[in-house]
Write a protein that holds these residues in place. Sequence first.
Motif, PDB file in Angstrom:
ATOM      1  N   GLU A  53       0.748  -1.081  -0.086  1.00 31.17           N
ATOM      2  CA  GLU A  53       0.085  -0.062  -0.105  1.00 31.17           C
ATOM      3  C   GLU A  53       0.787   1.322   0.024  1.00 31.17           C
ATOM      4  OE1 GLU A  53      -3.656   1.959   2.371  1.00 31.17           O
ATOM      5  OE2 GLU A  53      -2.649   0.240   3.290  1.00 31.17           O
ATOM      6  N   GLU A  54       1.962   1.172   0.788  1.00 29.09           N
ATOM      7  CA  GLU A  54       2.870   2.206   0.928  1.00 29.09           C
ATOM      8  C   GLU A  54       3.403   2.666  -0.402  1.00 29.09           C
ATOM      9  OE1 GLU A  54       6.687   4.009   3.610  1.00 29.09           O
ATOM     10  OE2 GLU A  54       5.493   2.026   3.925  1.00 29.09           O
ATOM     11  N   GLU A  55       4.149   1.360  -1.123  1.00 28.59           N
ATOM     12  CA  GLU A  55       4.774   1.512  -2.466  1.00 28.59           C
ATOM     13  C   GLU A  55       3.840   2.120  -3.391  1.00 28.59           C
ATOM     14  OE1 GLU A  55       7.166  -1.145  -5.534  1.00 28.59           O
ATOM     15  OE2 GLU A  55       6.693  -1.722  -3.341  1.00 28.59           O
ATOM     16  N   GLN A  56       2.605   1.496  -3.330  1.00 21.48           N
ATOM     17  CA  GLN A  56       1.696   1.899  -4.502  1.00 21.48           C
ATOM     18  C   GLN A  56       1.148   3.386  -4.262  1.00 21.48           C
ATOM     19  OE1 GLN A  56       1.828  -0.093  -6.962  1.00 21.48           O
ATOM     20  NE2 GLN A  56       0.238   1.030  -8.099  1.00 21.48           N
ATOM     21  N   GLN A  57       0.937   3.930  -3.223  1.00 23.08           N
ATOM     22  CA  GLN A  57       0.680   5.188  -2.810  1.00 23.08           C
ATOM     23  C   GLN A  57       1.618   6.095  -3.397  1.00 23.08           C
ATOM     24  OE1 GLN A  57      -2.542   6.104  -1.373  1.00 23.08           O
ATOM     25  NE2 GLN A  57      -1.968   7.764  -2.324  1.00 23.08           N
ATOM     26  N   ASN A  58       2.926   6.029  -2.982  1.00 22.72           N
ATOM     27  CA  ASN A  58       4.006   6.673  -3.674  1.00 22.72           C
ATOM     28  C   ASN A  58       3.854   6.993  -5.101  1.00 22.72           C
ATOM     29  OD1 ASN A  58       4.843   7.479  -0.952  1.00 22.72           O
ATOM     30  ND2 ASN A  58       6.226   5.591  -0.833  1.00 22.72           N
ATOM     31  N   ARG A  59       3.707   5.689  -5.961  1.00 20.34           N
ATOM     32  CA  ARG A  59       3.777   5.572  -7.419  1.00 20.34           C
ATOM     33  C   ARG A  59       2.612   6.323  -7.797  1.00 20.34           C
ATOM     34  NH1 ARG A  59       4.014  -0.411  -9.623  1.00 20.34           N
ATOM     35  NH2 ARG A  59       5.691  -0.332  -8.282  1.00 20.34           N
ATOM     36  N   ILE A  60       1.358   6.169  -7.336  1.00 22.97           N
ATOM     37  CA  ILE A  60       0.333   6.903  -7.901  1.00 22.97           C
ATOM     38  C   ILE A  60       0.377   8.474  -7.718  1.00 22.97           C
ATOM     39  CG2 ILE A  60      -1.356   4.974  -7.848  1.00 22.97           C
ATOM     40  CD1 ILE A  60      -2.559   6.084  -5.682  1.00 22.97           C
ATOM     41  N   ASN A  61       0.906   8.831  -6.406  1.00 20.78           N
ATOM     42  CA  ASN A  61       1.189  10.327  -6.219  1.00 20.78           C
ATOM     43  C   ASN A  61       2.187  10.886  -6.965  1.00 20.78           C
ATOM     44  OD1 ASN A  61      -0.366  10.416  -3.817  1.00 20.78           O
ATOM     45  ND2 ASN A  61       1.203   9.978  -2.457  1.00 20.78           N
ATOM     46  N   TYR A  62       3.121  10.001  -7.539  1.00 22.76           N
ATOM     47  CA  TYR A  62       4.273  10.456  -8.574  1.00 22.76           C
ATOM     48  C   TYR A  62       3.680  10.656  -9.923  1.00 22.76           C
ATOM     49  CZ  TYR A  62       8.298  10.503 -11.430  1.00 22.76           C
ATOM     50  OH  TYR A  62       9.505  10.967 -12.337  1.00 22.76           O
ATOM     51  N   LEU A  63       2.839   9.643 -10.441  1.00 28.39           N
ATOM     52  CA  LEU A  63       2.151   9.755 -11.494  1.00 28.39           C
ATOM     53  C   LEU A  63       0.995  10.824 -11.706  1.00 28.39           C
ATOM     54  CD1 LEU A  63       1.294   8.514 -14.576  1.00 28.39           C
ATOM     55  CD2 LEU A  63      -0.349   7.006 -12.892  1.00 28.39           C
ATOM     56  N   SER A  64       0.571  10.969 -10.650  1.00 26.68           N
ATOM     57  CA  SER A  64      -0.534  12.079 -10.653  1.00 26.68           C
ATOM     58  C   SER A  64       0.192  13.629 -10.789  1.00 26.68           C
ATOM     59  CB  SER A  64      -1.445  12.193  -9.428  1.00 26.68           C
ATOM     60  OG  SER A  64      -2.243  13.236  -9.406  1.00 26.68           O
ATOM     61  N   LYS A  65       1.252  13.630 -10.140  1.00 27.27           N
ATOM     62  CA  LYS A  65       2.126  14.985  -9.989  1.00 27.27           C
ATOM     63  C   LYS A  65       2.650  15.192 -11.791  1.00 27.27           C
ATOM     64  CE  LYS A  65       6.230  16.903  -8.251  1.00 27.27           C
ATOM     65  NZ  LYS A  65       7.335  16.853  -7.336  1.00 27.27           N
ATOM     66  N   ASN A  66       3.148  14.177 -12.138  1.00 28.07           N
ATOM     67  CA  ASN A  66       3.725  14.242 -13.551  1.00 28.07           C
ATOM     68  C   ASN A  66       2.682  14.745 -14.689  1.00 28.07           C
ATOM     69  OD1 ASN A  66       6.263  13.759 -12.560  1.00 28.07           O
ATOM     70  ND2 ASN A  66       6.362  11.709 -13.158  1.00 28.07           N
ATOM     71  N   MET A  67       1.569  13.911 -14.293  1.00 27.67           N
ATOM     72  CA  MET A  67       0.503  14.052 -15.393  1.00 27.67           C
ATOM     73  C   MET A  67      -0.152  15.396 -15.048  1.00 27.67           C
ATOM     74  SD  MET A  67      -1.601  10.542 -15.772  1.00 27.67           S
ATOM     75  CE  MET A  67      -2.646  10.980 -16.819  1.00 27.67           C
ATOM     76  N   ASN A  68      -0.396  16.057 -13.962  1.00 21.47           N
ATOM     77  CA  ASN A  68      -0.716  17.216 -13.920  1.00 21.47           C
ATOM     78  C   ASN A  68      -0.036  18.371 -14.373  1.00 21.47           C
ATOM     79  OD1 ASN A  68      -3.383  17.831 -12.265  1.00 21.47           O
ATOM     80  ND2 ASN A  68      -2.507  16.271 -11.008  1.00 21.47           N
ATOM     81  N   GLU A  69       1.365  18.117 -14.159  1.00 21.42           N
ATOM     82  CA  GLU A  69       2.455  19.250 -14.874  1.00 21.42           C
ATOM     83  C   GLU A  69       2.426  19.236 -16.263  1.00 21.42           C
ATOM     84  OE1 GLU A  69       6.160  17.649 -13.390  1.00 21.42           O
ATOM     85  OE2 GLU A  69       5.706  18.678 -11.142  1.00 21.42           O
ATOM     86  N   GLU A  70       2.381  18.063 -17.026  1.00 23.54           N
ATOM     87  CA  GLU A  70       2.134  17.837 -18.459  1.00 23.54           C
ATOM     88  C   GLU A  70       0.720  18.444 -18.759  1.00 23.54           C
ATOM     89  OE1 GLU A  70       4.221  16.973 -20.477  1.00 23.54           O
ATOM     90  OE2 GLU A  70       5.847  16.539 -18.899  1.00 23.54           O
ATOM     91  N   LEU A  71      -0.226  18.296 -18.397  1.00 21.25           N
ATOM     92  CA  LEU A  71      -1.536  18.932 -18.660  1.00 21.25           C
ATOM     93  C   LEU A  71      -1.632  20.498 -18.152  1.00 21.25           C
ATOM     94  CD1 LEU A  71      -4.055  16.243 -17.374  1.00 21.25           C
ATOM     95  CD2 LEU A  71      -3.507  16.677 -19.856  1.00 21.25           C
ATOM     96  N   THR A  72      -0.984  20.854 -17.401  1.00 20.77           N
ATOM     97  CA  THR A  72      -0.853  22.482 -17.086  1.00 20.77           C
ATOM     98  C   THR A  72      -0.132  23.083 -18.324  1.00 20.77           C
ATOM     99  OG1 THR A  72      -0.919  22.065 -14.595  1.00 20.77           O
ATOM    100  CG2 THR A  72       0.068  24.116 -15.506  1.00 20.77           C
ATOM    101  N   LYS A  73       1.250  22.415 -18.613  1.00 19.69           N
ATOM    102  CA  LYS A  73       1.787  22.995 -19.786  1.00 19.69           C
ATOM    103  C   LYS A  73       0.884  22.962 -20.869  1.00 19.69           C
ATOM    104  CE  LYS A  73       6.219  21.380 -18.164  1.00 19.69           C
ATOM    105  NZ  LYS A  73       7.532  20.294 -18.614  1.00 19.69           N
ATOM    106  N   LEU A  74       0.166  22.052 -21.298  1.00 18.71           N
ATOM    107  CA  LEU A  74      -0.630  21.912 -22.369  1.00 18.71           C
ATOM    108  C   LEU A  74      -1.611  23.086 -22.163  1.00 18.71           C
ATOM    109  CD1 LEU A  74      -0.921  17.950 -23.070  1.00 18.71           C
ATOM    110  CD2 LEU A  74       0.322  19.689 -24.423  1.00 18.71           C
TER     111      LEU A  74
END
Length: 571
Positions: free
Chosen positions: A46-67
């Motif tokens: 659970e801890e590992e997967q939580q860190n993984r989806i937090n990292y994914l969400s952050k990167n995708m938000n940054e990409e969408l913000t740029k777009l």
Amino acid sequence: MKKEKNFIQYLFQWLLLVFLFFALVSVVFNVLTYLREREYYFEIIEEEQQNRINYLSKNMNEELTKLKITANMMAEDEQVLELYCKWDFANSFEKNDMLEKIRGRLMELDNLNSFVRESRLYFPDKGIKIDRSGMYLAENEADLFAGMYLENRLLSLNEGKIYIIEVFPRNYLKKIENIDDILSIFIIELNSDQIRQELQFSRMTDQDILFLVSPEEDQIYVMTDLVDMDEMRKTGNSNILKMNGEKYHLMSSDNNGDFFHLYYLQDQGFLHLIQQKMILSIFLFIAVILLSIIFAFLLFFRKIFRPLEVLLVDAFGQIKRSNFSYRIPLPGKGEVFRNLYENFNYMAERIDVLISRELKQQILINQANFKHLQAQINPHFMYNSYFLLYRLIKKRDIEGSLVVCENLGNFFQYITRDSGDSKSLEEEIRHARSYAVIQAYRFQNKIQIDFPELPEKYGYVEVPRLIVQPLIENVFKYVVGDLDEEEEVQLRVSYEENEEDLLVIVENSGSISDEMLKQIQTRIEQPEEGAEVTALVNINSRLNLFFKQKSSLAIRKSSLGGLKIILYLKL
């Protein structure tokens, strides 16, 4: 045997208790291990997967913000405004030049980010659309995207496609309320397949589900597998979701941003894998115990059960069958049962000596009975034979006299010469036939004799002396001697073979009751102590001793009506 079974059951019960004890320890140990490991792995995963989806969400938000910023800049770009203002007055060359500049910008944007599938520019009042392929007439499409923009969403969804929409208003001071207030519309269609692929890369197992929803959670943008939002809402505050018969652990990103919410459904099937491993380890442990128990049983069988079986079953079974010459093979020195085997062999040897004495004494008695019977036969028969010869000679029956003399000589030669207690069956039958021939002349017109010669293949069989002739004599003594002058008797001798024995059958006509047959059979099988030894009892006893069998003579009722005597001779 009963004591042996009780002893084996006692040992088996103890071995079974040991097995059950170790099996119980194994089950308890593995269950505790399973519970501990399940909790540990659940927390780690659970801890590992939580860190993984937090990292994914952050990167995708940054990409969408740029777009989003890029889309805003493109909607207000000077080249876009220049094209709009000069479109009605420019010639074809000028239009193409302005279009190529905008197409170049759109193509550059399409190749800039993997999340972009296609970018487009609309001029609603002119009814045209521009993309990297060129310019097209599109009156209704602009209305659709204008309506989607008015919904005030950062990401718009239509027919499974996701868009970032930016507009350039006709009047900055006026709020955009309908399409007439819009000068241009710039659209970026996101690559849903690429986003889905990014979500799939973040899964721990193929059964896990990731999906993006709108901030209002009323629309699903992208998902790796089908998700029932209504079912998810029913869970309330619970983080366990049951969908399609499977249980999932629901997690969400801690930094969802403004564009979407990211949810992660972790399949709880991994717990089943842990359970299977636990069960497997239990079975492996039980298998080890079982193998140990089997080894212990084999050791028990070799060191304890088999020696006891040899002593209590084999050895005493031989003694029970009167085989007192049996001896137990002694094991090597140091074996536990060697002393017991030696004592048994000594006991069997002593019994054998005592029994041998009794057996020899019984043989001497049988021999005495045989000689006594022989002494009874010889004088009586001799007198009658002389009178028979006298009558034949007086009648001048030369041929009959010769036959009687020849058979009489053979008869007395056979019973008087001392050449051992056993003879071949051929000699014994020849002797009995000589007797039958003599008696046939004596009782002419009173008896019919059917006495074939013995087949050659049975001539080698060794038998005690005088076992057939006394049976023929009984017919003349007890049947023919009591006949009236006009009565006649049939005497028949035959041979049959079964799997192990040759049957010599002597039967005569007459009438005998079942009660009498039973009495004769009982007298043969269970002779009374001190009673006179008859010919049948003597023959049966000598055959039993000779062939080492329990019963060698049987009494039946003949098809001729009289007595049928069957001798069983070992081949």
